[in-house]
Design a protein around this motif. Structure first.
Motif, PDB file in Angstrom:
ATOM      1  N   CYS A  53       0.860  -1.187   0.000  1.00  0.00           N
ATOM      2  CA  CYS A  53       0.000   0.000   0.000  1.00  0.00           C
ATOM      3  C   CYS A  53       0.895   1.235   0.000  1.00  0.00           C
ATOM      4  O   CYS A  53       1.810   1.352   0.822  1.00  0.00           O
ATOM      5  CB  CYS A  53      -0.901   0.006   1.228  1.00  0.00           C
ATOM      6  SG  CYS A  53      -1.919  -1.479   1.388  1.00  0.00           S
ATOM      7  N   LEU A  54       0.626   2.134  -0.932  1.00  0.00           N
ATOM      8  CA  LEU A  54       1.454   3.315  -1.157  1.00  0.00           C
ATOM      9  C   LEU A  54       0.595   4.568  -1.219  1.00  0.00           C
ATOM     10  O   LEU A  54      -0.603   4.494  -1.461  1.00  0.00           O
ATOM     11  CB  LEU A  54       2.193   3.164  -2.493  1.00  0.00           C
ATOM     12  CG  LEU A  54       3.095   1.949  -2.663  1.00  0.00           C
ATOM     13  CD1 LEU A  54       3.229   1.581  -4.118  1.00  0.00           C
ATOM     14  CD2 LEU A  54       4.443   2.214  -2.046  1.00  0.00           C
ATOM     15  N   ARG A  55       1.254   5.719  -1.040  1.00  0.00           N
ATOM     16  CA  ARG A  55       0.617   7.010  -1.279  1.00  0.00           C
ATOM     17  C   ARG A  55       1.375   7.674  -2.415  1.00  0.00           C
ATOM     18  O   ARG A  55       2.533   8.062  -2.266  1.00  0.00           O
ATOM     19  CB  ARG A  55       0.656   7.898  -0.045  1.00  0.00           C
ATOM     20  CG  ARG A  55      -0.042   9.246  -0.294  1.00  0.00           C
ATOM     21  CD  ARG A  55      -0.032  10.181   0.910  1.00  0.00           C
ATOM     22  NE  ARG A  55      -0.518   9.528   2.102  1.00  0.00           N
ATOM     23  CZ  ARG A  55       0.165   9.440   3.258  1.00  0.00           C
ATOM     24  NH1 ARG A  55       1.361   9.979   3.366  1.00  0.00           N
ATOM     25  NH2 ARG A  55      -0.345   8.831   4.300  1.00  0.00           N
ATOM     26  N   GLY A  56       0.694   7.774  -3.558  1.00  0.00           N
ATOM     27  CA  GLY A  56       1.293   8.410  -4.729  1.00  0.00           C
ATOM     28  C   GLY A  56       0.826   9.842  -4.868  1.00  0.00           C
ATOM     29  O   GLY A  56       0.046  10.346  -4.051  1.00  0.00           O
ATOM     30  N   ALA A  57       1.267  10.490  -5.912  1.00  0.00           N
ATOM     31  CA  ALA A  57       0.890  11.886  -6.170  1.00  0.00           C
ATOM     32  C   ALA A  57      -0.610  12.039  -6.344  1.00  0.00           C
ATOM     33  O   ALA A  57      -1.176  13.074  -6.003  1.00  0.00           O
ATOM     34  CB  ALA A  57       1.620  12.393  -7.411  1.00  0.00           C
ATOM     35  N   ASP A  58      -1.263  10.998  -6.855  1.00  0.00           N
ATOM     36  CA  ASP A  58      -2.710  11.053  -7.085  1.00  0.00           C
ATOM     37  C   ASP A  58      -3.524  10.378  -5.992  1.00  0.00           C
ATOM     38  O   ASP A  58      -4.715  10.146  -6.161  1.00  0.00           O
ATOM     39  CB  ASP A  58      -3.044  10.411  -8.442  1.00  0.00           C
ATOM     40  CG  ASP A  58      -2.430  11.188  -9.590  1.00  0.00           C
ATOM     41  OD1 ASP A  58      -2.315  12.424  -9.482  1.00  0.00           O
ATOM     42  OD2 ASP A  58      -2.046  10.551 -10.591  1.00  0.00           O
ATOM     43  N   GLY A  59      -2.884  10.026  -4.872  1.00  0.00           N
ATOM     44  CA  GLY A  59      -3.597   9.399  -3.774  1.00  0.00           C
ATOM     45  C   GLY A  59      -3.136   7.979  -3.513  1.00  0.00           C
ATOM     46  O   GLY A  59      -2.106   7.539  -4.016  1.00  0.00           O
ATOM     47  N   PRO A  60      -3.915   7.234  -2.706  1.00  0.00           N
ATOM     48  CA  PRO A  60      -3.506   5.887  -2.326  1.00  0.00           C
ATOM     49  C   PRO A  60      -3.574   4.905  -3.494  1.00  0.00           C
ATOM     50  O   PRO A  60      -4.395   5.060  -4.397  1.00  0.00           O
ATOM     51  CB  PRO A  60      -4.503   5.509  -1.232  1.00  0.00           C
ATOM     52  CG  PRO A  60      -5.666   6.408  -1.404  1.00  0.00           C
ATOM     53  CD  PRO A  60      -5.173   7.636  -2.087  1.00  0.00           C
ATOM     54  N   LEU A  61      -2.680   3.918  -3.444  1.00  0.00           N
ATOM     55  CA  LEU A  61      -2.718   2.841  -4.425  1.00  0.00           C
ATOM     56  C   LEU A  61      -2.158   1.578  -3.797  1.00  0.00           C
ATOM     57  O   LEU A  61      -1.456   1.633  -2.788  1.00  0.00           O
ATOM     58  CB  LEU A  61      -1.944   3.209  -5.698  1.00  0.00           C
ATOM     59  CG  LEU A  61      -0.471   3.513  -5.564  1.00  0.00           C
ATOM     60  CD1 LEU A  61       0.293   2.739  -6.629  1.00  0.00           C
ATOM     61  CD2 LEU A  61      -0.247   4.999  -5.779  1.00  0.00           C
ATOM     62  N   GLU A  62      -2.516   0.443  -4.377  1.00  0.00           N
ATOM     63  CA  GLU A  62      -2.033  -0.851  -3.918  1.00  0.00           C
ATOM     64  C   GLU A  62      -1.466  -1.608  -5.110  1.00  0.00           C
ATOM     65  O   GLU A  62      -2.054  -1.585  -6.190  1.00  0.00           O
ATOM     66  CB  GLU A  62      -3.171  -1.670  -3.311  1.00  0.00           C
ATOM     67  CG  GLU A  62      -3.726  -1.091  -2.049  1.00  0.00           C
ATOM     68  CD  GLU A  62      -4.802  -1.967  -1.431  1.00  0.00           C
ATOM     69  OE1 GLU A  62      -5.358  -2.861  -2.121  1.00  0.00           O
ATOM     70  OE2 GLU A  62      -5.091  -1.761  -0.243  1.00  0.00           O
ATOM     71  N   ILE A  63      -0.348  -2.284  -4.881  1.00  0.00           N
ATOM     72  CA  ILE A  63       0.285  -3.071  -5.928  1.00  0.00           C
ATOM     73  C   ILE A  63       0.479  -4.482  -5.393  1.00  0.00           C
ATOM     74  O   ILE A  63       1.060  -4.669  -4.316  1.00  0.00           O
ATOM     75  CB  ILE A  63       1.642  -2.469  -6.336  1.00  0.00           C
ATOM     76  CG1 ILE A  63       1.455  -1.041  -6.855  1.00  0.00           C
ATOM     77  CG2 ILE A  63       2.329  -3.349  -7.372  1.00  0.00           C
ATOM     78  CD1 ILE A  63       2.734  -0.295  -7.074  1.00  0.00           C
ATOM     79  N   ARG A  64      -0.031  -5.454  -6.152  1.00  0.00           N
ATOM     80  CA  ARG A  64       0.152  -6.844  -5.748  1.00  0.00           C
ATOM     81  C   ARG A  64       1.646  -7.140  -5.764  1.00  0.00           C
ATOM     82  O   ARG A  64       2.360  -6.755  -6.701  1.00  0.00           O
ATOM     83  CB  ARG A  64      -0.613  -7.757  -6.711  1.00  0.00           C
ATOM     84  CG  ARG A  64      -0.980  -9.081  -6.105  1.00  0.00           C
ATOM     85  CD  ARG A  64      -1.944  -9.834  -6.972  1.00  0.00           C
ATOM     86  NE  ARG A  64      -1.205 -10.562  -8.005  1.00  0.00           N
ATOM     87  CZ  ARG A  64      -1.754 -11.510  -8.750  1.00  0.00           C
ATOM     88  NH1 ARG A  64      -3.034 -11.815  -8.613  1.00  0.00           N
ATOM     89  NH2 ARG A  64      -1.026 -12.132  -9.658  1.00  0.00           N
ATOM     90  N   LEU A  65       2.142  -7.803  -4.717  1.00  0.00           N
ATOM     91  CA  LEU A  65       3.582  -7.971  -4.551  1.00  0.00           C
ATOM     92  C   LEU A  65       4.245  -8.701  -5.708  1.00  0.00           C
ATOM     93  O   LEU A  65       5.394  -8.419  -6.038  1.00  0.00           O
ATOM     94  CB  LEU A  65       3.899  -8.686  -3.235  1.00  0.00           C
ATOM     95  CG  LEU A  65       3.506  -7.960  -1.948  1.00  0.00           C
ATOM     96  CD1 LEU A  65       4.072  -8.686  -0.737  1.00  0.00           C
ATOM     97  CD2 LEU A  65       3.902  -6.501  -1.946  1.00  0.00           C
ATOM     98  N   ASP A  66       3.543  -9.612  -6.354  1.00  0.00           N
ATOM     99  CA  ASP A  66       4.181 -10.315  -7.466  1.00  0.00           C
ATOM    100  C   ASP A  66       4.205  -9.500  -8.752  1.00  0.00           C
ATOM    101  O   ASP A  66       4.708  -9.961  -9.771  1.00  0.00           O
ATOM    102  CB  ASP A  66       3.583 -11.700  -7.689  1.00  0.00           C
ATOM    103  CG  ASP A  66       2.112 -11.693  -8.019  1.00  0.00           C
ATOM    104  OD1 ASP A  66       1.436 -10.664  -7.821  1.00  0.00           O
ATOM    105  OD2 ASP A  66       1.612 -12.742  -8.476  1.00  0.00           O
ATOM    106  N   HIS A  67       3.709  -8.260  -8.688  1.00  0.00           N
ATOM    107  CA  HIS A  67       3.831  -7.337  -9.817  1.00  0.00           C
ATOM    108  C   HIS A  67       5.011  -6.385  -9.636  1.00  0.00           C
ATOM    109  O   HIS A  67       5.300  -5.575 -10.510  1.00  0.00           O
ATOM    110  CB  HIS A  67       2.545  -6.540 -10.005  1.00  0.00           C
ATOM    111  CG  HIS A  67       1.398  -7.387 -10.436  1.00  0.00           C
ATOM    112  ND1 HIS A  67       0.138  -6.878 -10.600  1.00  0.00           N
ATOM    113  CD2 HIS A  67       1.298  -8.716 -10.732  1.00  0.00           C
ATOM    114  CE1 HIS A  67      -0.684  -7.851 -10.981  1.00  0.00           C
ATOM    115  NE2 HIS A  67       0.011  -8.970 -11.061  1.00  0.00           N
TER     116      HIS A  67
END
Length: 92
Positions: A53-67
């Motif tokens: 789970c991250l906070r980017g310039a456009d807000g929160p996002l989630e990236i599946r770990l195998d990606h």
């Protein structure tokens, strides 16, 4: 979508440190794209897929770990450098 493939166990430590210290990361994805965002936490869904789970310039996002292909802390004094995650999975 491909079935989830867990990361190699020793690589989770880098993600935990990044989240603990709220590092800004350069995130390289397996599709060739990159982004910069602040590490917040990890989570697991009901299907046992794990996400960063991250906070980017456009807000929160989630990236599946195998990606994830690699992460690189952008903060001075970080406790680790670039870590390659892609292609390194936990044995079943």
């Amino acid at each position: 979508m491909q079935p989830y493939q867990p990361l190699a166990c020793e690589l989770y430590d880098h993600l935990e440190v990044a989240c603990l210290y709220g590092y800004r990361l350069k995130v390289e994805l397996t599709d060739g794209s990159t982004l910069e965002a602040q590490a917040l936490t990890t989570r697991t869904n009901a299907a046992k897929e794990e996400f960063l789970c991250l906070r980017g310039a456009d807000g929160p996002l989630e990236i599946r770990l195998d990606h994830l292909l690699a992460i690189t802390p952008l903060d001075a004094g970080s406790r680790f450098g670039r870590v390659e995650l892609g292609g390194t999975r936990c044995p079943s």
